[in-house]
Motif scaffolding. Sequence first.
Motif, PDB file in Angstrom:
ATOM      1  N   UNK A 118      81.490   9.821  63.935  1.00  0.00           N
ATOM      2  CA  UNK A 118      82.827   9.234  63.816  1.00  0.00           C
ATOM      3  C   UNK A 118      83.889  10.314  63.617  1.00  0.00           C
ATOM      4  N   UNK A 119      83.571  11.324  62.838  1.00  0.00           N
ATOM      5  CA  UNK A 119      84.497  12.444  62.645  1.00  0.00           C
ATOM      6  C   UNK A 119      84.764  13.170  63.948  1.00  0.00           C
ATOM      7  N   UNK A 120      83.723  13.374  64.745  1.00  0.00           N
ATOM      8  CA  UNK A 120      83.904  14.013  66.043  1.00  0.00           C
ATOM      9  C   UNK A 120      84.786  13.161  66.936  1.00  0.00           C
ATOM     10  N   UNK A 121      84.550  11.867  66.958  1.00  0.00           N
ATOM     11  CA  UNK A 121      85.375  10.976  67.771  1.00  0.00           C
ATOM     12  C   UNK A 121      86.844  11.075  67.361  1.00  0.00           C
ATOM     13  N   UNK A 122      87.097  11.120  66.067  1.00  0.00           N
ATOM     14  CA  UNK A 122      88.476  11.264  65.580  1.00  0.00           C
ATOM     15  C   UNK A 122      89.087  12.582  66.040  1.00  0.00           C
ATOM     16  N   UNK A 123      88.336  13.683  65.914  1.00  0.00           N
ATOM     17  CA  UNK A 123      88.850  14.996  66.326  1.00  0.00           C
ATOM     18  C   UNK A 123      89.106  15.036  67.829  1.00  0.00           C
ATOM     19  N   UNK A 124      88.212  14.444  68.617  1.00  0.00           N
ATOM     20  CA  UNK A 124      88.415  14.404  70.064  1.00  0.00           C
ATOM     21  C   UNK A 124      89.672  13.610  70.403  1.00  0.00           C
ATOM     22  N   UNK A 125      89.860  12.478  69.742  1.00  0.00           N
ATOM     23  CA  UNK A 125      91.063  11.661  69.980  1.00  0.00           C
ATOM     24  C   UNK A 125      92.324  12.442  69.625  1.00  0.00           C
ATOM     25  N   UNK A 126      92.307  13.118  68.482  1.00  0.00           N
ATOM     26  CA  UNK A 126      93.473  13.905  68.057  1.00  0.00           C
ATOM     27  C   UNK A 126      93.784  15.024  69.040  1.00  0.00           C
ATOM     28  N   UNK A 127      92.744  15.575  69.670  1.00  0.00           N
ATOM     29  CA  UNK A 127      92.917  16.659  70.633  1.00  0.00           C
ATOM     30  C   UNK A 127      93.217  16.143  72.043  1.00  0.00           C
ATOM     31  N   UNK A 128      93.232  14.821  72.213  1.00  0.00           N
ATOM     32  CA  UNK A 128      93.513  14.249  73.528  1.00  0.00           C
ATOM     33  C   UNK A 128      92.357  14.349  74.498  1.00  0.00           C
ATOM     34  N   UNK A 129      91.133  14.443  73.980  1.00  0.00           N
ATOM     35  CA  UNK A 129      89.943  14.566  74.826  1.00  0.00           C
ATOM     36  C   UNK A 129      89.392  13.166  75.109  1.00  0.00           C
ATOM     37  N   UNK A 130      89.334  12.812  76.377  1.00  0.00           N
ATOM     38  CA  UNK A 130      88.875  11.491  76.799  1.00  0.00           C
ATOM     39  C   UNK A 130      87.378  11.344  76.536  1.00  0.00           C
ATOM     40  N   UNK A 131      87.021  10.260  75.858  1.00  0.00           N
ATOM     41  CA  UNK A 131      85.617  10.004  75.537  1.00  0.00           C
ATOM     42  C   UNK A 131      85.433   8.525  75.232  1.00  0.00           C
TER      43      UNK A 131
END
Length: 126
Positions: free
Chosen positions: A78-91
């Motif tokens: 979940x933390x990774x998903x949050x960081x990816x979202x904050x960085x604008x990385x589509x996932x």
Amino acid sequence: MAVPGAGSPGRLVQYVVVRSDLVHALSWPLGAVITQACHAATAAIHLHYGDPDTQRYLAELDSMHKVVLAAPDEAALSGLSDRLSQAGVAHKLWVEQPENIPTCLALKPCPKEAVQPLLRKFKLFR
């Protein structure tokens, strides 16, 4: 969401990050965990089908490259998903239903160098 560096000529990779505790601590069958990863990868491709990097990845069907990494637990995933979202990385974060359990996530295909810094702490899934 766009990925920084999208459209660059580098080799495309699709990263899949799976909770390793599902197998090692919670005793899920390996086949069930593999199924979760397949769901997430397929969903990420579907959601970003029109993206130029996704189209190029699919055009090179016989040389697609995926990397499967391990997240130790739900909090790390979940933390990774949050960081990816904050960085604008589509996932796509895959949440198994009806249990409502986050099991894995998959990034849309993208140049490795664009996302590798966000994934450094995750090791290959074993």
